[in-house]
Motif scaffolding. Structure first.
Motif: not given
Ligand code: CA
Ligand code: C2E
Ligand code: CA
Ligand code: CA
Length: 279
Positions: A57-59, A116-118, A148-150, A178-180, A199-201
């Motif tokens: 679950l992404e906050a 969680v997004n950083l 942690l998503e960066i 790795i976000d985006d 990786f998050k496409l």
């Molecule tokens: Ca994100």
């Protein structure tokens, strides 16, 4: 300039003056938001492509201001970065997400984790490791309960330093993604060096996957790259069944987007977890 009369104020166009005062208003309100407990988190599920079970679950932070109403992160995170408020806000997010996961764990959801997004500044803060460790300890969680998503572009701002910070975080056992992904112009040589799990496409490639051969090719390449590096790949912004089927076929491990669920208040996310368990 010293004896600037009232007439000088007219050099400001009303619209500019308005946006400036709006900015200052927002900035001042932001300073008090944390202590006034105006922030809360929504949670958006990431489901396993194979069986559509919720695994993460992404906050996503929200700001409920008494007169401005609901303020979305794209409007205040950049401001929080510019004013330094991001340090305290970011720590609060990590802590709140961990506390929520502890609640879900107590309800018997043993498998799910939180993401969680950083922000850019957070990654470079020297006490980030302590913040993460403390939050995990307080909630009785293990490192790999937290992801942690960066964003790729944040990492590209200072590639060498980023790698060092990621390695330190990885030492705590937390998962990193790795976000985006695909929007930050990383070289293949650099990607190979990043000590991450997934990786998050980026949504922009997923959006037209059904209409554009090129976007389909980009998604296929990103999935292939992740898999060849031994990483998980998450597709974000999945909005319909056709996109979900295509991404599954390409070999994406996890899917996230409005098609499965919008970002949800904690109680609604709990309801989804309960339904997921019974179904
Ligand atoms: Ca994100
Ligand atoms: P992000 O990390 O890329 O998060 C995905 C954004 O896309 C979220 O917007 C989410 O609501 C939205 N989204 C999810 N699924 C779909 C879909 O199927 N279609 C479309 N069109 N959109 C979808 P949100 O919540 O407004 O967050 C925007 C950005 O703000 C996030 O982008 C993230 O970069 C940042 N952000 C959010 N929470 C935090 C936080 O706690 N800390 C920091 N530093 N940044 C945050
Ligand atoms: Ca993203
Ligand atoms: Ca984004």
């Amino acid at each position: 300039a010293r004896d600037a009369g009232p007439g000088n104020l007219r050099v400001f166009k009303p619209s500019l003056q308005q946006s400036l005062s709006e900015r200052i208003g927002l900035e001042n309100a932001l300073k008090e938001a944390l202590e006034k407990e105006q922030f809360f988190l929504h949670y958006q599920p990431q489901v396993r492509a194979a069986d559509e079970r919720v695994v993460c679950l992404e906050a996503l932070i929200r700001w409920q201001h008494p007169s401005l109403g609901l303020v979305m992160p794209d409007r205040f995170i950049p401001l929080a970065e510019a004013t330094g408020a991001i340090a305290a806000i970011g720590s609060w997010v990590i802590d709140a997400a961990c506390r929520q996961l502890a609640e879900w764990r107590a309800m018997g959801f043993a498998e799910v984790r939180v993401a969680v997004n950083l922000s850019a500044q957070q990654l470079l803060m020297s006490d980030l490791g302590d913040t993460v460790q403390l939050a995990l300890q307080r909630s009785g969680l293990r490192g790999d309960d937290l992801e942690l998503e960066i964003t790729e572009s944040v990492l590209m701002q200072d590639p060498q330093r980023s790698i060092e910070r990621l390695e330190a975080l990885r030492g705590l056992g937390v998962r990193l993604s790795i976000d985006d992904f695909g929007t930050g112009y990383s070289s293949l040589g650099y990607l190979k060096l990043l000590p991450v799990h997934a990786f998050k496409l980026d949504r922009s490639f997923v959006r037209d996957i059904g209409k554009s051969e090129k976007d389909l090719e980009i998604c296929a390449t990103a999935v292939g790259l992740a898999r060849n590096l031994g990483l998980e790949i998450v597709a974000e912004g999945v909005e319909d069944a056709v996109q979900a089927a295509q991404l599954r076929q390409l070999g994406c491990h996890l899917l996230q987007g409005y098609y499965f669920a919008r970002p949800l208040p904690a109680h609604a996310a709990t309801a989804m977890l309960l339904e997921d368990r019974s179904g």
